[in-house]
Design a protein around this motif. Structure first.
Motif, mmCIF file in Angstrom:
data_model
loop_
_atom_site.group_PDB
_atom_site.id
_atom_site.type_symbol
_atom_site.label_atom_id
_atom_site.label_comp_id
_atom_site.label_asym_id
_atom_site.label_seq_id
_atom_site.Cartn_x
_atom_site.Cartn_y
_atom_site.Cartn_z
ATOM 1 N N TYR A 1 -18.713 0.377 -16.591
ATOM 2 C CA TYR A 1 -17.246 0.376 -16.501
ATOM 3 C C TYR A 1 -16.760 1.389 -15.469
ATOM 4 O O TYR A 1 -15.929 1.072 -14.597
ATOM 5 C CB TYR A 1 -16.668 0.679 -17.888
ATOM 6 N N LEU A 2 -17.295 2.606 -15.541
ATOM 7 C CA LEU A 2 -16.907 3.632 -14.570
ATOM 8 C C LEU A 2 -17.334 3.261 -13.157
ATOM 9 O O LEU A 2 -16.587 3.470 -12.191
ATOM 10 C CB LEU A 2 -17.512 4.979 -14.965
ATOM 11 N N ARG A 3 -18.534 2.694 -13.050
ATOM 12 C CA ARG A 3 -19.047 2.334 -11.724
ATOM 13 C C ARG A 3 -18.231 1.211 -11.090
ATOM 14 O O ARG A 3 -18.077 1.168 -9.852
ATOM 15 C CB ARG A 3 -20.523 1.901 -11.856
ATOM 16 N N THR A 4 -17.688 0.318 -11.894
ATOM 17 C CA THR A 4 -16.923 -0.801 -11.355
ATOM 18 C C THR A 4 -15.506 -0.403 -10.980
ATOM 19 O O THR A 4 -14.980 -0.833 -9.944
ATOM 20 C CB THR A 4 -16.878 -1.953 -12.380
ATOM 21 N N ALA A 5 -14.875 0.399 -11.822
ATOM 22 C CA ALA A 5 -13.470 0.741 -11.590
ATOM 23 C C ALA A 5 -13.282 1.995 -10.754
ATOM 24 O O ALA A 5 -12.305 2.093 -10.000
ATOM 25 C CB ALA A 5 -12.760 0.920 -12.934
ATOM 26 N N GLY A 6 -14.194 2.977 -10.857
ATOM 27 C CA GLY A 6 -13.975 4.274 -10.242
ATOM 28 C C GLY A 6 -13.971 4.303 -8.724
ATOM 29 O O GLY A 6 -12.969 4.715 -8.114
ATOM 30 N N PRO A 7 -15.057 3.896 -8.050
ATOM 31 C CA PRO A 7 -15.092 4.002 -6.580
ATOM 32 C C PRO A 7 -13.946 3.285 -5.866
ATOM 33 O O PRO A 7 -13.356 3.873 -4.934
ATOM 34 C CB PRO A 7 -16.453 3.396 -6.231
ATOM 35 N N PRO A 8 -13.580 2.057 -6.225
ATOM 36 C CA PRO A 8 -12.438 1.440 -5.531
ATOM 37 C C PRO A 8 -11.134 2.223 -5.696
ATOM 38 O O PRO A 8 -10.321 2.292 -4.762
ATOM 39 C CB PRO A 8 -12.338 0.051 -6.171
ATOM 40 N N LEU A 9 -10.935 2.819 -6.876
ATOM 41 C CA LEU A 9 -9.732 3.628 -7.069
ATOM 42 C C LEU A 9 -9.752 4.867 -6.181
ATOM 43 O O LEU A 9 -8.729 5.250 -5.601
ATOM 44 C CB LEU A 9 -9.608 4.036 -8.540
ATOM 45 N N LEU A 10 -10.926 5.492 -6.066
ATOM 46 C CA LEU A 10 -11.041 6.668 -5.208
ATOM 47 C C LEU A 10 -10.800 6.300 -3.739
ATOM 48 O O LEU A 10 -10.104 7.024 -3.015
ATOM 49 C CB LEU A 10 -12.420 7.301 -5.380
ATOM 50 N N HIS A 11 -11.335 5.179 -3.304
ATOM 51 C CA HIS A 11 -11.123 4.738 -1.922
ATOM 52 C C HIS A 11 -9.644 4.445 -1.663
ATOM 53 O O HIS A 11 -9.110 4.772 -0.598
ATOM 54 C CB HIS A 11 -11.961 3.494 -1.637
ATOM 55 N N ALA A 12 -8.973 3.821 -2.647
ATOM 56 C CA ALA A 12 -7.553 3.524 -2.475
ATOM 57 C C ALA A 12 -6.714 4.796 -2.444
ATOM 58 O O ALA A 12 -5.680 4.845 -1.773
ATOM 59 C CB ALA A 12 -7.075 2.612 -3.603
ATOM 60 N N GLY B 1 0.832 -1.201 0.000
ATOM 61 C CA GLY B 1 0.000 0.000 0.000
ATOM 62 C C GLY B 1 0.865 1.249 0.000
ATOM 63 O O GLY B 1 2.038 1.231 -0.370
ATOM 64 N N GLY B 2 0.259 2.373 0.424
ATOM 65 C CA GLY B 2 1.019 3.599 0.595
ATOM 66 C C GLY B 2 1.038 4.537 -0.590
ATOM 67 O O GLY B 2 1.611 5.630 -0.500
ATOM 68 N N SER B 3 0.430 4.178 -1.726
ATOM 69 C CA SER B 3 0.459 5.050 -2.891
ATOM 70 C C SER B 3 -0.885 5.742 -3.063
ATOM 71 O O SER B 3 -1.927 5.088 -3.152
ATOM 72 C CB SER B 3 0.793 4.244 -4.153
ATOM 73 N N THR B 4 -0.850 7.077 -3.104
ATOM 74 C CA THR B 4 -2.055 7.867 -3.352
ATOM 75 C C THR B 4 -2.081 8.402 -4.773
ATOM 76 O O THR B 4 -3.146 8.461 -5.410
ATOM 77 C CB THR B 4 -2.130 9.044 -2.366
ATOM 78 N N ALA B 5 -0.929 8.782 -5.286
ATOM 79 C CA ALA B 5 -0.867 9.392 -6.613
ATOM 80 C C ALA B 5 -1.245 8.406 -7.714
ATOM 81 O O ALA B 5 -1.928 8.779 -8.676
ATOM 82 C CB ALA B 5 0.540 9.942 -6.869
ATOM 83 N N VAL B 6 -0.829 7.137 -7.583
ATOM 84 C CA VAL B 6 -1.096 6.166 -8.646
ATOM 85 C C VAL B 6 -2.596 5.907 -8.798
ATOM 86 O O VAL B 6 -3.129 5.960 -9.917
ATOM 87 C CB VAL B 6 -0.319 4.862 -8.393
ATOM 88 N N PRO B 7 -3.344 5.619 -7.727
ATOM 89 C CA PRO B 7 -4.793 5.435 -7.911
ATOM 90 C C PRO B 7 -5.489 6.659 -8.482
ATOM 91 O O PRO B 7 -6.416 6.530 -9.300
ATOM 92 C CB PRO B 7 -5.299 5.105 -6.502
ATOM 93 N N LEU B 8 -5.057 7.859 -8.079
ATOM 94 C CA LEU B 8 -5.673 9.064 -8.623
ATOM 95 C C LEU B 8 -5.389 9.192 -10.116
ATOM 96 O O LEU B 8 -6.278 9.546 -10.908
ATOM 97 C CB LEU B 8 -5.144 10.292 -7.887
ATOM 98 N N ALA B 9 -4.152 8.911 -10.529
ATOM 99 C CA ALA B 9 -3.807 9.001 -11.942
ATOM 100 C C ALA B 9 -4.578 7.963 -12.752
ATOM 101 O O ALA B 9 -5.057 8.257 -13.860
ATOM 102 C CB ALA B 9 -2.300 8.802 -12.125
ATOM 103 N N VAL B 10 -4.726 6.779 -12.200
ATOM 104 C CA VAL B 10 -5.460 5.732 -12.913
ATOM 105 C C VAL B 10 -6.948 6.071 -12.970
ATOM 106 O O VAL B 10 -7.620 5.785 -13.967
ATOM 107 C CB VAL B 10 -5.230 4.362 -12.236
ATOM 108 N N LEU B 11 -7.477 6.707 -11.927
ATOM 109 C CA LEU B 11 -8.872 7.138 -11.959
ATOM 110 C C LEU B 11 -9.094 8.163 -13.067
ATOM 111 O O LEU B 11 -10.105 8.104 -13.788
ATOM 112 C CB LEU B 11 -9.257 7.731 -10.602
#
Length: 398
Positions: A330-341, A212-222
């Protein structure tokens, strides 16, 4: 059995068939024997990569994931490596039955999978290698399908031209596309790049799922996920791939029955216009100096032109709605988990973001198929979503 299902991560298998179906749609073909062979080859190569991945990471997993099948002693390293080799051979054999072009693509896919698991995933090139593998998987479906219809492989031959007076075929929404000339597998390259870009992002997030520990990567992928969804909606094709364009006024002389694209006409127009009225007579709807009101792109009465269906619209009316629904899923499946991470970059939430990214491939594949004019294939792909979600509760896809 439980140990092997964990090793193969069987819940992630449902993200594989959509690659071949989206590839078939991109080349303007209905799924056929070549598509089925491509799906079988993809499943084998995917599971080979899963087994090889755990074999290559057995020492690392002994520290970070001691519950995995190999470090826990439930599966021996030699058995996992043997399974990877056998599944790779099976995948290449299935691809070979779809034709030499499909075998060439499958060979590149297998080489990418082995290179990633044995070396590249621990380098900066890891996400790019995984993205290339997923793109090649879609191109494998496109190549196997196009080769099968072209008659250059062991698949079904191209349909014969219909005789005069024959009734056009009816059936699924893309049956008309199967009568036209096959598009090059390179036509599937844009869809392959979209799927590869999504895979790149999921792989980049997965590199942090243990610590864990990465915030920038999930935001960029979102942000990338949102951009990909917008690109899929913005590039919706209004005309079915492979359907010949109707000639405009410049391609057909007013009042003439000759059409260059009609298979029953020679290269020179007929001297006698059967559609013109007799001299000195009047026929309602006919004007000698203006184009006739009927559709110039329609075939002559009693004839059939490949790719034309008089009772079928150019694109199903529901296709834009389905495309929007698939893209939203697609957005509903991938988006919220990325935002939470991104908000809480803990290992459990990061792993959940990776799992959501894997499951999001299914609606993305469905959207790509619908965008290419095959909403039926998109619905078939979406039918895998509840199965993947149900099995993911028992076997983690990461």
């Amino acid at each position: 059995m439980r140990a092997w299902t964990e090793l193969f991560r069987v819940s992630a298998l449902f993200s594989v068939p959509g690659d071949a179906l989206a590839g078939a749609a991109a080349v303007g073909r209905s799924p056929g024997r070549g598509t089925a062979l491509a799906i079988g080859a993809s499943l084998c190569l995917y599971e080979a990569g899963m087994a090889l991945n755990d074999w290559a990471d057995r020492e690392e997993d002994a520290v970070d994931r001691p519950h995995r099948p190999i470090p826990s002693g439930r599966i021996s390293p030699s058995a996992a490596l043997g399974a990877a080799g056998a599944l790779t051979a099976a995948g290449l054999a299935l691809a070979a039955r779809a034709g030499r072009p499909a075998l060439a693509v499958a060979t590149g896919l297998a080489a990418t999978v082995w290179a990633y698991d044995l070396h590249l995933k621990h380098t900066k090139a890891g996400p790019a290698a995984m993205a290339a593998a997923r793109s090649l998987d879609l191109l494998l479906g496109a190549t196997a399908t196009a080769t099968s219809y072209a008659g250059t492989g062991p698949g079904p031959r191209a349909p014969r031209p219909m005789r005069l007076g024959a009734v056009p075929p009816t059936g699924p929404d893309n049956v008309a596309r199967a009568a036209g000339p096959a598009r090059s597998p390179l036509a599937a390259l844009p869809a392959a790049l979209v799927l590869g870009a999504h895979t790149y992002g999921v792989t980049a997030v997965s590199r942090h799922e243990a610590q864990g520990g990465s915030t920038a990567v999930p935001l960029a992928v979102l942000a990338t996920t949102t951009a990909l969804a917008a690109a899929v909606l913005a590039t919706h094709q209004r005309q079915r791939p492979g359907e010949p364009a109707r000639p405009g006024p410049a391609a057909t002389a007013p009042g003439s029955s000759y059409r260059p694209d009609h298979p029953h006409h020679s290269t020179a127009p007929s001297m006698l216009d059967l559609g013109a009225p007799l001299p000195g007579t009047y026929r309602p709807g006919h004007h000698p100096t203006a184009p006739a009101l009927p559709d110039l792109g329609a075939p002559l009465p009693g004839t059939y032109r490949p790719g034309h269906h008089p009772h079928r619209p150019t694109a199903p009316a529901l296709t834009p709605l389905l495309l929007t629904a698939f893209t939203g899923a697609y957005l509903r499946t991938a988006g919220p988990p990325l935002l939470h991470a991104a908000l809480n970059p803990s290992p459990p939430l990061t792993q959940r973001a990776v799992g959501g990214g894997i499951r999001a491939m299914i609606p993305l594949q469905a959207a790509l198929a619908a965008r290419a004019g095959a909403p039926g294939s998109g619905l078939a792909v979406m039918a895998l979503v509840p199965l993947a979600r149900s099995l993911a509760r028992k076997v983690s896809p990461t």
